[in-house]
Write a protein that holds these residues in place. Structure first.
Motif, PDB file in Angstrom:
ATOM      1  N   GLY A  52     -26.885 -27.629 -23.048  1.00 45.51           N
ATOM      2  CA  GLY A  52     -28.118 -28.060 -23.680  1.00 45.51           C
ATOM      3  C   GLY A  52     -29.281 -27.104 -23.576  1.00 45.51           C
ATOM      4  O   GLY A  52     -30.380 -27.405 -24.058  1.00 45.51           O
ATOM      5  N   HIS A  69     -27.170 -32.313 -27.732  1.00 44.86           N
ATOM      6  CA  HIS A  69     -28.464 -31.941 -28.305  1.00 44.86           C
ATOM      7  C   HIS A  69     -29.173 -33.112 -28.972  1.00 44.86           C
ATOM      8  O   HIS A  69     -30.407 -33.093 -29.082  1.00 44.86           O
ATOM      9  N   PRO A  72     -30.001 -35.570 -25.237  1.00 44.26           N
ATOM     10  CA  PRO A  72     -29.925 -34.656 -24.086  1.00 44.26           C
ATOM     11  C   PRO A  72     -30.099 -35.337 -22.731  1.00 44.26           C
ATOM     12  O   PRO A  72     -29.418 -34.972 -21.770  1.00 44.26           O
TER      13      PRO A  72
END
Length: 312
Positions: A52, A69, A72
């Motif tokens: 991430g 993403h 997260p």
């Protein structure tokens, strides 16, 4: 077996540089997957997207079925990450450092002391529990970094060049530690440009070059797919080299025979059953065989062959 890490058509561009190109990768739960390739192959970029830290230009990464993403905060519950160069707070004690990160991961307060003790045992830093971090060796700091990465019991551990700068003993300790974490259920994705570091250690490997995955699978699978023959080594006692050589040369699937003293190496293009028949024939002919078996390709052998488009 459930795929705990999935990368789908993953791509990362930096202005005019394409660091990762259309990467598709699935890693089942309980694997130690080695991402192998030279500097600049795209390994670090791939791992940073997986944890991430980098947003992909295109494609998706999921960990434990959570999009890294798009969600997260939830994804970080399942991920432990250690970069190739990481910093530690040298004015803290070992247990204080872990306590800080346990709170950062929002672990329940009542569970933190026991978890700190458990992790310190896992990484074998018991005698350094109350030591200041600035007094630790490079190898001990590496163990502490891994302890920090697993303090919240992640399902996935992402390690970028974790053996960089370690001495041979510390590298062996690291391998043993990661194997024990895998036995406890952690899935490990580890990168290295030093191919021998991952030999006999990873359950599967991915060979990367110029942002692309060249091959992915177990060493045995990749070797079998890329080789049109086996390399076999034979040793014996008593029988003359010329006689053994003559017996082998008469076999159609044998080529490239090299005989020296009481040893022979040859290429064999037949099946496993046909190979077994050669051994049975030699024994039946009175050759006192000491050893007979395939010479396994190393990770380095495979990478060098594939990266130069060689055909064995």
């Amino acid at each position: 077996m459930t795929d705990v890490i999935k990368m789908t058509t993953l791509r990362k561009e930096f202005e005019d540089l394409v660091a990762v190109q259309g990467l598709d990768l699935s890693i089942p739960e309980g694997e130690i997957y080695g991402l192998i390739g030279p500097n600049g192959a795209g390994k670090t970029t791939t791992i940073r997207m997986a944890c991430g830290l980098l947003e992909p230009t295109d494609g998706h990464v999921t960990v434990a079925d959570v999009d890294v993403h798009q969600d997260p905060e939830r994804a970080q519950q399942f991920i432990g990450y250690l970069s190739d160069f990481f910093s530690v707070y040298e004015d803290l004690k070992v247990w204080e450092y872990l306590d800080f990160f346990a709170h950062a991961y929002k672990m329940p307060e009542a569970e933190i002391p026991a978890r700190i003790d458990e992790v310190i045992r896992q990484v074998e830093l018991e005698v350094k529990r109350d030591a200041m971090i600035k007094g630790l060796s490079r190898g001990m700091k590496q163990r502490l970094g891994i302890a920090r990465a697993i303090i919240h019991k992640p399902r996935v551990l992402l390690l970028d060049e974790p053996a960089s700068g370690l001495d041979p003993k510390a590298r062996l300790d690291l391998r043993n530690l990661l194997s024990s974490l895998r036995d406890a259920g952690t899935t490990v994705l580890i990168s290295s440009h030093i191919l021998t570091e991952l030999e006999g250690f990873c359950t599967s490997i991915g060979l990367m070059e110029k942002g692309q995955m060249i091959r992915s699978g177990t060493i045995a699978e990749i070797s079998a797919a890329e080789s049109t023959f086996r390399v076999v080594r034979l040793s014996w006692v008593g029988e003359g080299a010329a006689n053994v050589g003559a017996k082998l040369q008469g076999i159609p699937q044998v080529s490239g025979l090299m005989v020296q003293g009481a040893q022979a190496v040859f290429k064999f293009s037949g099946s496993e059953e046909e190979l077994a028949n050669i051994l049975a024939g030699l024994v039946a002919a009175g050759v006192r065989v000491v050893s007979f078996g395939e010479v396994k390709q190393t990770v380095e052998d495979l990478y060098l062959k594939l990266s130069h488009n060689e055909v064995m």
